[in-house]
Scaffold this active site. Structure first.
Site, PDB file in Angstrom:
ATOM      1  N   ARG A 146       0.903  -1.160   0.000  1.00 19.35           N
ATOM      2  CA  ARG A 146       0.000   0.000   0.000  1.00 19.35           C
ATOM      3  C   ARG A 146       0.938   1.204   0.000  1.00 19.35           C
ATOM      4  NH1 ARG A 146      -4.790  -2.602   1.418  1.00 19.35           N
ATOM      5  NH2 ARG A 146      -4.599  -4.192   3.012  1.00 19.35           N
TER       6      ARG A 146
ATOM      7  N   ASP B 164     -12.114  -9.081  -0.050  1.00 14.91           N
ATOM      8  CA  ASP B 164     -13.259  -8.391   0.554  1.00 14.91           C
ATOM      9  C   ASP B 164     -14.564  -8.451  -0.255  1.00 14.91           C
ATOM     10  OD1 ASP B 164     -11.476  -7.664   2.544  1.00 14.91           O
ATOM     11  OD2 ASP B 164     -11.080  -5.683   1.687  1.00 14.91           O
TER      12      ASP B 164
ATOM     13  N   ARG C   5     -19.806 -22.754  25.490  1.00 10.30           N
ATOM     14  CA  ARG C   5     -19.403 -21.361  25.622  1.00 10.30           C
ATOM     15  C   ARG C   5     -19.971 -20.516  24.488  1.00 10.30           C
ATOM     16  NH1 ARG C   5     -13.098 -22.459  26.919  1.00 10.30           N
ATOM     17  NH2 ARG C   5     -13.147 -22.099  29.141  1.00 10.30           N
TER      18      ARG C   5
ATOM     19  N   GLY D 269     -23.369 -22.097  10.176  1.00 16.51           N
ATOM     20  CA  GLY D 269     -24.542 -22.298  11.031  1.00 16.51           C
ATOM     21  C   GLY D 269     -24.458 -21.452  12.291  1.00 16.51           C
ATOM     22  N   ALA D 270     -23.883 -20.260  12.162  1.00 20.09           N
ATOM     23  CA  ALA D 270     -23.754 -19.373  13.332  1.00 20.09           C
ATOM     24  C   ALA D 270     -25.131 -18.842  13.734  1.00 20.09           C
ATOM     25  CB  ALA D 270     -22.826 -18.212  12.986  1.00 20.09           C
TER      26      ALA D 270
ATOM     27  N   GLU E 106     -15.043  -7.347  10.762  1.00 17.90           N
ATOM     28  CA  GLU E 106     -14.114  -6.389  11.387  1.00 17.90           C
ATOM     29  C   GLU E 106     -14.573  -4.936  11.240  1.00 17.90           C
ATOM     30  OE1 GLU E 106     -10.235  -6.458   9.519  1.00 17.90           O
ATOM     31  OE2 GLU E 106     -11.057  -6.042   7.540  1.00 17.90           O
TER      32      GLU E 106
END
Ligand code: F6P
Length: 321
Positions: free
Chosen positions: A74, A130, A165, A188-189, A225
């Protein structure tokens, strides 16, 4: 103007499949009688005059390799008008008549700015994990990144289920939730947090607490993010529910590894199509594939990708969780 020699560079974040694109550009151009110059470290290579000659054999055995053999960067220096002037001088010095740039939105912006300076002929190929630019259904690298993230999340699920958890998993994507949404659906979240939609802690906490009462003790939450950092989400959920949480930031692992077939095929098609555009004298264009067909848009219009299927995916995830 007859084009005799083209330059090719990769810029911005690397993505799996960029090498397949370099191979396709190089061999398509050579077979049409063009010379090919490889620019090292993206636009920075034009500032530093870091250029190599690419032959048929230079791109042997790279179709299966992640990263980019041309390296990438970059470049801060390139952003200034002075930087772009030096870049143009380097192109002239090496008799490079046209440039094919492989990268994401930052790379395209660099190309648009350089063309604005002196109309240098440039064609863009979308290479980024992305998938955040329009004019293409997918960018080169995003399918591999999704699969890589998914593989990790499947492993996290094993421990989340065994130790009952709540897990928060942060995936890349810059300002886009494309990777997060696809990964969350495929994994499968229970929940996904993406920049394209509002997110409300209160609703999530009451869902978790209600689930807890029913005996549902493990949760997989994917966060993009660009929407929320996993550490913050974990801390807030623990504070609001009193339940134990863990978080994982998948990070740069998503950018590496062997490209999946979809990325190799996309890269191969788009690399050859970019050379085609050069030969036809069509510049200032960015390539893509939409519904299997090669698609061409103006480089300056290849901006943020509109989100597609988001509500359908979110609805399905809710129904099935
Ligand atoms: O654009 C690709 C990307 O991997 C983004 O998903 C991420 O936000 C960024 O690059 C990370 O950049 P860097 O490797 O410079 O930290």
């Amino acid at each position: 103007m007859a084009i005799k020699k083209i330059g090719v560079l990769t810029s911005g974040g690397d993505g799996p499949g960029m090498n397949a694109a370099i191979r396709s550009v190089t061999r398509s151009a050579l077979s049409s009688g063009l010379e090919v110059a490889g620019i090292i470290r993206g636009y920075q290579g034009l500032i530093d005059d870091n250029i190599i000659s690419l032959e048929h054999r230079s791109v042997s055995n790279i179709i299966n390799r992640g990263g980019t053999i041309l390296k990438t960067a970059r470049s801060e220096k390139f952003r200034s008008p002075q930087g772009k002037t030096i870049a143009l001088e380097t192109l002239q010095k090496h008799n490079i008549d046209a440039l094919i740039v492989i990268g994401g939105d930052g790379t395209y912006q660099g190309a648009v700015d350089m063309m604005a300076l002196n109309q240098f002929p440039i064609v863009g190929v979308p290479g980024s994990i992305d998938n955040d630019i329009c004019g293409t259904d997918e960018t080169i690298g995003c399918e591999t990144a999704i699969n890589t993230a998914l593989e990790s999340i499947d492993k996290i699920r094993d421990t989340a289920q065994s130790m009952e958890r709540i897990f928060i998993i942060e995936v890349m994507g810059n300002k886009s939730g494309y990777i997060a949404l696809r990964v969350a659906m495929a994994a499968g979240a229970e929940t996904v947090i993406i920049p394209e939609r509002k997110f409300d802690y209160k609703t999530l906490c009451s869902e978790i607490q209600d689930g807890n009462k029913r005996g549902k003790l493990n949760w997989m939450i994917v966060t993009a993010e660009g929407a929320a950092k996993a550490a913050e989400v974990a801390q807030t959920l623990t504070m609001m529910t009193g339940l134990e949480t863990r978080y994982v930031v998948l990070g740069h692992v998503q950018r590496g590894g062997t490209p999946v077939s979809a990325d190799r095929i996309l890269a191969t098609r788009l690399g050859a199509a970019a050379v085609d555009l050069v030969l036809k004298g069509q510049f200032g264009k960015a390539l893509g594939v939409i519904h299997e067909e090669i698609n061409i848009v103006d480089l300056c219009d290849a901006k943020t990708r509109p989100d597609t299927r988001t509500d359908e995916y979110l609805k399905l995830m809710k129904l099935l969780s």
